[in-house]
Write a protein that holds these residues in place. Structure first.
Motif, PDB file in Angstrom:
ATOM      1  N   GLN A  48     -11.395  34.448  -4.645  1.00 14.08           N
ATOM      2  CA  GLN A  48     -12.192  35.804  -5.114  1.00 14.08           C
ATOM      3  C   GLN A  48     -13.511  35.483  -5.839  1.00 14.08           C
ATOM      4  O   GLN A  48     -13.780  35.689  -6.851  1.00 14.08           O
ATOM      5  N   ASP A  51     -15.491  37.915  -7.653  1.00 13.30           N
ATOM      6  CA  ASP A  51     -15.223  38.388  -9.129  1.00 13.30           C
ATOM      7  C   ASP A  51     -15.458  37.496 -10.102  1.00 13.30           C
ATOM      8  O   ASP A  51     -14.809  36.333 -10.211  1.00 13.30           O
ATOM      9  N   SER A  54     -12.100  36.467 -12.038  1.00 11.55           N
ATOM     10  CA  SER A  54     -10.986  35.930 -11.338  1.00 11.55           C
ATOM     11  C   SER A  54     -11.137  34.639 -10.334  1.00 11.55           C
ATOM     12  O   SER A  54     -10.389  33.783  -9.932  1.00 11.55           O
TER      13      SER A  54
END
Length: 155
Positions: A48, A51, A54
């Motif tokens: 990820q 992001d 995350s």
């Protein structure tokens, strides 16, 4: 943005973590030579990467299973320092290439499956610990966001 891949951007951080992690390897069940083989079979990925909350570095160890039988052929302890002729480990010849081949086909009744599974779990755990330390190193040097963004642009 840079034209180099994110993995190229972390070479210096990996060298730093390699040095810091050497004491962890010394306390593990693996010799330095075995750890080098495990690391050769391990790929690092950023999950990820787009992001910031995350994203994290993870160790992809799907190829480690293939090298586990070879770990037994690498000398450990003082023999790993080149103790025998040609740097070979003394003792029995079990765990050789034929055993590795037979084991790959599920043959050979020496019960090494549990040992191999334990080694694989230990290798996976240690490589993930390394990945976490690598990410922490990048974060401490203020480079994590740049590397994460580079990984996101490569997807």
């Amino acid at each position: 943005m840079s034209d180099t891949s994110w993995t190229d951007q972390i070479v210096g951080a990996r060298m730093t973590v390699d040095q810091e992690f050497s004491s962890r390897i010394a306390d593990s069940r693996f010799s330095n030579q075995q750890w080098s083989l495990i690391m050769t079979a391990t790929e690092f990925e950023i999950e990820q990467p787009a992001d910031p909350e995350s994203a994290r570095i993870v160790a992809n160890t799907e190829n480690v299973e293939q090298i586990i039988p070879e770990l037994e052929n690498i000398p450990t302890g003082m023999g790993a320092m080149g103790g025998g002729p040609g740097g070979q480990q003394g003792g029995s010849s079990s765990g050789g290439i034929l055993d590795s081949i037979l084991g790959a086909f599920g043959l050979g009744g020496d019960g090494d499956d549990n040992s191999h599974a334990e080694q694989e779990r230990a290798a996976e755990s240690l490589t993930q610990e390394y990945a976490e330390q690598l990410q922490a190193e990048l974060e401490s040097k203020g480079r994590w966001d740049t590397v994460r963004q580079a990984a996101a642009s490569e997807q």
